[in-house]
Design an enzyme around this catalytic site. Sequence first.
Site, mmCIF file in Angstrom:
data_model
loop_
_atom_site.group_PDB
_atom_site.id
_atom_site.type_symbol
_atom_site.label_atom_id
_atom_site.label_comp_id
_atom_site.label_asym_id
_atom_site.label_seq_id
_atom_site.Cartn_x
_atom_site.Cartn_y
_atom_site.Cartn_z
ATOM 1 N N SER A 86 0.830 -1.268 -0.071
ATOM 2 C CA SER A 86 -0.029 0.024 -0.006
ATOM 3 C C SER A 86 0.955 1.328 0.186
ATOM 4 O O SER A 86 1.491 1.414 -0.939
ATOM 5 C CB SER A 86 -0.947 0.020 0.910
ATOM 6 O OG SER A 86 -2.007 1.150 1.113
ATOM 7 N N HIS A 196 -8.053 0.278 -1.000
ATOM 8 C CA HIS A 196 -7.703 -1.008 -2.006
ATOM 9 C C HIS A 196 -9.088 -1.417 -2.428
ATOM 10 O O HIS A 196 -9.177 -2.779 -2.629
ATOM 11 C CB HIS A 196 -6.719 -1.817 -1.495
ATOM 12 C CG HIS A 196 -5.527 -1.230 -1.041
ATOM 13 N ND1 HIS A 196 -4.742 -0.752 -2.270
ATOM 14 C CD2 HIS A 196 -5.018 -1.159 -0.009
ATOM 15 C CE1 HIS A 196 -3.795 -0.078 -1.298
ATOM 16 N NE2 HIS A 196 -3.822 -0.369 -0.099
#
Length: 312
Positions: A86, A196
Site C-alpha cells: 500500500s 484498495h
Amino acid sequence: MTLALLFPGQGAQSPGFLHQLPQHDAVRATLDEASAALGLDVLSLDGAEALRSTVAVQIGLTVAGVAMARALAHEGLVPQFSAGLSVGAYAAAVSCEALAFGDALRMVRKRAELMERAWPSGYGLTAVAGLSETQVETLAKTCAREPGERVYVANVNAPRQIVVAGADAALEAFGARALVAGAHKVQRLAVSVPSHCELLADAAETLTTWARDIPFQTPRGVYVDNRGGRPLYSADAIRADLATNMRYTVRWYDALTVMIESGASVLVEAPPGQVLTDIARGQYPEVAALAASNLPLERLVAIIRRRLGEDA
C-alpha cells in the site's frame, strides 16, 4: 543471492515509532529533509493523537521507510528489490531511486488527504486469517445480497491471510460470518479508510491527474508493484502504480513470491512492525526475513552481511 527491502503499510504504526528509529546520521538527515519539505516537524506525527489522522500515519510510514533504507545504504547495503504494501510502495519507489523523497512526501500527503476526505469516518479494514481469497469473495457476495453495504477484498497477503474493506457495520457482520465459515481469526486493523477497493476510484483518478507532472525515473534495481505483484521497469509504470494503488487489491503474496523466485534471499522489513516479516517466514521459511524495528542497527547490518555472505 540478493537483498530485498520491504516497506509496511498503514496499520503497522504505533505511538512513538519515528522516535524509535536508529540514532544514525542518515536517519537524522532524512527527518530534517522531511520536515523541511512538508513545513512541519515530522516527529510530531507519531503521537497517539496524531496517529488518528490517515495523513499523519501515511507520511510517517514513508519517512520511516526511507530513513531505514538510507541508513542501510550508508552501510553499503543497497537492495536489489524494493517493494511496499500500500503506502509502503512510496518508500520503495524512493529506495530504488524512481522517485525523489520530497516528491514522494508531497504525493503521499495528497493521497492521504484524498482518502480521508472521501471517507472521513465509519469505514476501515478487517484482516481475516484461515480463509482463502475464493472463500472470502464468495462470503462477500453472499453478504452483498442482503441489505446494507458490501465489503471488498483489499489485500491478499498470503493464501489464507486476506484483508477486506468496507463500512464499519458491514465489516462487523462479515467478520462474524467469516468465523462461522471457518476463519481462525478476524481482526479490525488500525486503518480508518476503505483502502484498495472501488470506493476510492474517484480519489485515485484525482491523484493520477495531480501526479501527472511529478518527475519519475527508471528504477535502479527492481521495483515490485502492488496491483499485479510484478516487477515494473519504467518511470511511467511506477507513477501509475503509486497513483492508483489505493483503489486496487494489494497482491502482496504475489509480490513476495516474485522477489523470492527471482533470487531474493534476505528480506528486511523497514520500521515499524513485523507483519511482512511474519508473512515471509510463514510462507517461505527457507528465506532469511528480518524486521528492522526489532534489532539495533549495528546488529541488523551484521546479520544481513553474514546472511548475504553465506548465500553468495
